[in-house]
Write a protein that holds these residues in place. Structure first.
Motif, PDB file in Angstrom:
ATOM      1  N   ASN A  95       0.798  -1.220   0.000  1.00 55.98           N
ATOM      2  CA  ASN A  95       0.000   0.000   0.000  1.00 55.98           C
ATOM      3  C   ASN A  95       0.834   1.274   0.000  1.00 55.98           C
ATOM      4  OD1 ASN A  95      -2.476  -1.336  -0.072  1.00 55.98           O
ATOM      5  ND2 ASN A  95      -2.597  -1.496   2.162  1.00 55.98           N
ATOM      6  N   SER A  96       2.150   1.134   0.099  1.00 54.15           N
ATOM      7  CA  SER A  96       3.019   2.311   0.027  1.00 54.15           C
ATOM      8  C   SER A  96       2.967   2.961  -1.347  1.00 54.15           C
ATOM      9  CB  SER A  96       4.461   1.922   0.354  1.00 54.15           C
ATOM     10  OG  SER A  96       5.011   1.118  -0.689  1.00 54.15           O
ATOM     11  N   GLY A  97       2.545   2.185  -2.347  1.00 60.10           N
ATOM     12  CA  GLY A  97       2.506   2.686  -3.709  1.00 60.10           C
ATOM     13  C   GLY A  97       3.787   2.454  -4.478  1.00 60.10           C
ATOM     14  N   HIS A  98       4.831   1.949  -3.806  1.00 63.55           N
ATOM     15  CA  HIS A  98       6.112   1.688  -4.462  1.00 63.55           C
ATOM     16  C   HIS A  98       6.095   0.320  -5.128  1.00 63.55           C
ATOM     17  CE1 HIS A  98       7.648   4.514  -1.145  1.00 63.55           C
ATOM     18  NE2 HIS A  98       7.523   5.204  -2.262  1.00 63.55           N
ATOM     19  N   GLU A  99       6.889   0.188  -6.186  1.00 65.13           N
ATOM     20  CA  GLU A  99       7.040  -1.125  -6.815  1.00 65.13           C
ATOM     21  C   GLU A  99       7.772  -2.057  -5.855  1.00 65.13           C
ATOM     22  OE1 GLU A  99       8.881  -1.019 -10.610  1.00 65.13           O
ATOM     23  OE2 GLU A  99       7.911   0.852 -11.203  1.00 65.13           O
ATOM     24  N   VAL A 100       7.371  -3.321  -5.858  1.00 63.07           N
ATOM     25  CA  VAL A 100       8.034  -4.305  -5.007  1.00 63.07           C
ATOM     26  C   VAL A 100       8.016  -5.653  -5.714  1.00 63.07           C
ATOM     27  CG1 VAL A 100       5.894  -4.808  -3.751  1.00 63.07           C
ATOM     28  CG2 VAL A 100       8.098  -5.308  -2.691  1.00 63.07           C
ATOM     29  N   ARG A 101       9.072  -6.412  -5.558  1.00 61.87           N
ATOM     30  CA  ARG A 101       9.134  -7.740  -6.165  1.00 61.87           C
ATOM     31  C   ARG A 101       8.336  -8.727  -5.330  1.00 61.87           C
ATOM     32  NH1 ARG A 101      13.628 -10.017  -5.669  1.00 61.87           N
ATOM     33  NH2 ARG A 101      13.359 -11.597  -7.270  1.00 61.87           N
ATOM     34  N   VAL A 102       7.667  -9.649  -6.015  1.00 60.89           N
ATOM     35  CA  VAL A 102       6.868 -10.657  -5.331  1.00 60.89           C
ATOM     36  C   VAL A 102       7.736 -11.464  -4.373  1.00 60.89           C
ATOM     37  CG1 VAL A 102       5.509 -12.761  -5.661  1.00 60.89           C
ATOM     38  CG2 VAL A 102       5.159 -10.789  -7.179  1.00 60.89           C
ATOM     39  N   GLY A 103       8.940 -11.851  -4.820  1.00 59.20           N
ATOM     40  CA  GLY A 103       9.824 -12.637  -3.967  1.00 59.20           C
ATOM     41  C   GLY A 103      10.178 -11.930  -2.678  1.00 59.20           C
ATOM     42  N   GLU A 104      10.340 -10.594  -2.740  1.00 54.07           N
ATOM     43  CA  GLU A 104      10.647  -9.829  -1.531  1.00 54.07           C
ATOM     44  C   GLU A 104       9.469  -9.835  -0.574  1.00 54.07           C
ATOM     45  OE1 GLU A 104      11.778  -5.222  -0.257  1.00 54.07           O
ATOM     46  OE2 GLU A 104      11.829  -5.852  -2.370  1.00 54.07           O
ATOM     47  N   LEU A 105       8.265  -9.718  -1.124  1.00 53.90           N
ATOM     48  CA  LEU A 105       7.068  -9.748  -0.280  1.00 53.90           C
ATOM     49  C   LEU A 105       6.896 -11.093   0.410  1.00 53.90           C
ATOM     50  CD1 LEU A 105       4.434  -7.954  -2.541  1.00 53.90           C
ATOM     51  CD2 LEU A 105       5.306  -7.121  -0.365  1.00 53.90           C
ATOM     52  N   LEU A 106       7.263 -12.173  -0.292  1.00 54.62           N
ATOM     53  CA  LEU A 106       7.011 -13.514   0.229  1.00 54.62           C
ATOM     54  C   LEU A 106       8.151 -14.060   1.081  1.00 54.62           C
ATOM     55  CD1 LEU A 106       5.384 -15.196  -2.918  1.00 54.62           C
ATOM     56  CD2 LEU A 106       4.261 -14.056  -1.006  1.00 54.62           C
TER      57      LEU A 106
ATOM     58  N   THR B 164       1.718 -19.886   4.380  1.00 54.27           N
ATOM     59  CA  THR B 164       2.945 -20.246   3.676  1.00 54.27           C
ATOM     60  C   THR B 164       3.157 -19.309   2.486  1.00 54.27           C
ATOM     61  OG1 THR B 164       1.873 -21.761   2.126  1.00 54.27           O
ATOM     62  CG2 THR B 164       2.546 -22.657   4.269  1.00 54.27           C
ATOM     63  N   ARG B 165       4.330 -19.446   1.852  1.00 52.45           N
ATOM     64  CA  ARG B 165       4.592 -18.664   0.648  1.00 52.45           C
ATOM     65  C   ARG B 165       3.565 -18.973  -0.436  1.00 52.45           C
ATOM     66  NH1 ARG B 165      10.227 -20.573   1.150  1.00 52.45           N
ATOM     67  NH2 ARG B 165      11.288 -19.133   2.584  1.00 52.45           N
ATOM     68  N   ASP B 166       3.239 -20.259  -0.568  1.00 54.15           N
ATOM     69  CA  ASP B 166       2.246 -20.637  -1.581  1.00 54.15           C
ATOM     70  C   ASP B 166       0.887 -20.014  -1.273  1.00 54.15           C
ATOM     71  OD1 ASP B 166       4.053 -22.104  -3.036  1.00 54.15           O
ATOM     72  OD2 ASP B 166       3.532 -24.030  -2.115  1.00 54.15           O
ATOM     73  N   ASP B 167       0.512 -20.011   0.026  1.00 54.77           N
ATOM     74  CA  ASP B 167      -0.760 -19.395   0.413  1.00 54.77           C
ATOM     75  C   ASP B 167      -0.790 -17.925   0.015  1.00 54.77           C
ATOM     76  OD1 ASP B 167      -1.588 -21.759   1.643  1.00 54.77           O
ATOM     77  OD2 ASP B 167      -0.783 -21.171   3.604  1.00 54.77           O
ATOM     78  N   MET B 168       0.282 -17.202   0.339  1.00 61.56           N
ATOM     79  CA  MET B 168       0.303 -15.763   0.098  1.00 61.56           C
ATOM     80  C   MET B 168       0.499 -15.432  -1.382  1.00 61.56           C
ATOM     81  SD  MET B 168      -0.577 -14.688   2.903  1.00 61.56           S
ATOM     82  CE  MET B 168      -0.626 -13.003   2.309  1.00 61.56           C
ATOM     83  N   ARG B 169       1.202 -16.302  -2.121  1.00 69.22           N
ATOM     84  CA  ARG B 169       1.295 -16.093  -3.574  1.00 69.22           C
ATOM     85  C   ARG B 169      -0.109 -16.190  -4.191  1.00 69.22           C
ATOM     86  NH1 ARG B 169       5.804 -16.563  -6.563  1.00 69.22           N
ATOM     87  NH2 ARG B 169       6.774 -17.904  -4.984  1.00 69.22           N
ATOM     88  N   ALA B 170      -0.886 -17.175  -3.706  1.00 72.91           N
ATOM     89  CA  ALA B 170      -2.253 -17.326  -4.206  1.00 72.91           C
ATOM     90  C   ALA B 170      -3.102 -16.103  -3.866  1.00 72.91           C
ATOM     91  CB  ALA B 170      -2.886 -18.585  -3.624  1.00 72.91           C
ATOM     92  N   VAL B 171      -2.888 -15.516  -2.679  1.00 77.16           N
ATOM     93  CA  VAL B 171      -3.601 -14.296  -2.297  1.00 77.16           C
ATOM     94  C   VAL B 171      -3.249 -13.159  -3.253  1.00 77.16           C
ATOM     95  CG1 VAL B 171      -3.775 -12.500  -0.530  1.00 77.16           C
ATOM     96  CG2 VAL B 171      -3.911 -14.904   0.132  1.00 77.16           C
TER      97      VAL B 171
END
Length: 448
Positions: free
Chosen positions: A391-402, A422-429
């Motif tokens: 929600n910061s509005g900045h670009e972020v890599r999926v891997g960094e988020l997970l 898990t990572r899989d759970d949050m990737r699905a989100v």
């Protein structure tokens, strides 16, 4: 005789102070309108697709109407805008070619629910009004009016909505009366010629925005032989009681709110099967039986079943978050097809419309974007941090988020009774949120 006040510069602060729920105003030639003809056609074609998937039974409800010389058409398919028309202009040419000199009117309610581009621009535009006057709890309505009809099919009438009219094509005339012009005990009239002297008019052209409060009687008229197109946005003001919202809360208690009729049939509240005709409640001598009919008993049991405190509170949270992220315009357009997100993908969220996050209890959390919601299980601390970054509005890599989340194997080896996402759970989100269009995939590679 009163006259319409005309302004040229559209400004929300001035509008709210001078006109909101006070008097009509016509903004001439402003570029403030959120509606574009291409988006309107896309939404109209989407409404046609939805209509063609519905039942053709006589009691089925439809958001579409088509009249020819004031006569409502029962079979709409030949008269509706189709994707194959390609544009609103081509649709208009097809209809005029079939009707010749006859007049027609196409009316589509809840227009935004069939076109995401139109919905998102409309939400952004009216979010500035909501910040000043409050979000309508039941949502605003958006209706397309298109055609060369002589005047509104319902005639002179009073709405329970304060209304904005956005002119897109052709010229149109709106006629107003500050008070009811007739004394007969009827709510609308088609023949209003005897009352023209007490009225005043506003003529709108493409680019104009016209506003009038819900207290004004009005009718839309043709301003010539040309076809006119406009979009009306109505905001509930009168005769719209809070009790109406209870149905929303109850219908979605089992699944999600704003259920379709098919989904409603699958809820526990819809499983009451007893006949609505109660046999034996009247005796030959007249007294009523002291026992409640079976249908009422089943209904009470079903209501008690779905109103358990934990389920109800969770559902109310989901309903409210969805309503907030819908931005006052429901039902929202359906999700797009869900796509895969790789660790290298860069994503971002529009900070004006953040993904809302709320913890339900120690085991569950909710997130909502663009009028859709997801219920997740597990510890919410890491999930809250993920949405804070998004929600910061900045670009972020999926891997960094997970990165903070465990793999399934790591979770299986972990201890404790609280489930961890898990990572899989949050990737699905994240992929679901991308389908909701609540976040945008920008591409792959390192951040700039």
């Amino acid at each position: 005789m009163p006259r319409i006040e005309v302004a040229k510069r559209f400004d929300w602060d001035t509008f709210v102070r001078r006109y909101w729920n006070k008097r009509p105003v016509l903004y001439k030639g402003t570029s403030a309108s959120p509606f574009e003809v291409a988006d309107v056609f896309d939404a109209a074609a989407g409404a046609t697709r939805s209509y063609l998937k519905q039942s053709y039974s006589t009691d089925s409800r439809s958001n579409l109407q088509f009249t020819i010389d004031r006569e409502q058409q029962l079979f709409l398919k030949p008269w509706l805008p189709h994707e194959s028309d390609g544009s609103l202009e081509s649709y208009e040419a097809r209809i005029l070619g079939r009707l010749g000199s006859r007049k027609y009117a196409l009316i589509i309610a809840s227009l935004y629910s069939s076109g995401f581009s139109l919905w998102s621009k409309e939400r952004a535009f009216f979010s500035e009004l909501w910040r000043r006057v409050g979000v309508p709890l039941s949502g605003a309505i958006t209706t397309l009016f298109h055609g060369n009809y002589e005047h509104s099919p319902v005639g002179v009438h009073l709405d329970r909505f304060t209304t904005f009219l956005f002119a897109l094509k052709g010229r149109k005339r709106m006629r107003f009366w500050p008070k009811k012009p007739w004394s007969e005990p009827v709510s609308t009239i088609l023949d209003y010629a005897p009352y023209l002297k007490e009225s005043f008019v506003a003529e709108v052209e493409p680019g104009d925005i016209l506003y009038w409060p819900s207290s004004y009687y009005h009718v839309g008229e043709s301003a010539g032989e040309e076809v006119a197109t406009s979009v009306n946005v109505g905001i509930p003001r009168t005769e719209h009681h809070t009790v109406y919202y209870v149905d929303d809360l109850l219908r979605g208690t089992i699944d999600e709110p704003s259920l379709s009729e098919q989904e409603w049939r699958n809820t526990r509240l819809a499983t009451v099967s007893a006949s609505p005709l109660a046999r034996g409640v009247l005796t030959r001598r007249g007294p009523l039986s002291p026992e409640l009919p079976r249908a009422l008993l089943e209904a009470v049991d079903a209501f008690r079943d779905v109103s358990r405190r934990r389920e109800t509170l969770r559902h109310i949270q989901v309903t409210w978050l969805k309503r907030l992220t819908a931005g006052g315009f429901e039902p929202v357009p359906p999700p797009a097809r869900r796509g895969r997100l790789a660790d290298e993908d860069r994503i971002c969220v529009d900070p004006r419309f953040p993904i809302l996050f709320e913890q339900v209890d120690a085991r569950h959390w909710i997130c909502s974007g663009n009028g859709h919601a997801l219920l997740g299980a597990g510890s919410a601390k890491a999930v809250a941090r993920l949405f804070e970054m998004l929600n910061s509005g900045h670009e972020v890599r999926v891997g960094e988020l997970l990165r903070p989340f465990r793999s399934r194997a790591e979770r299986a080896r972990g201890a404790g009774s609280v489930k961890v996402s898990t990572r899989d759970d949050m990737r699905a989100v994240l992929e679901r949120l991308q389908g909701f269009r609540a976040l945008t995939r920008l591409g792959r590679g390192s951040l700039l």
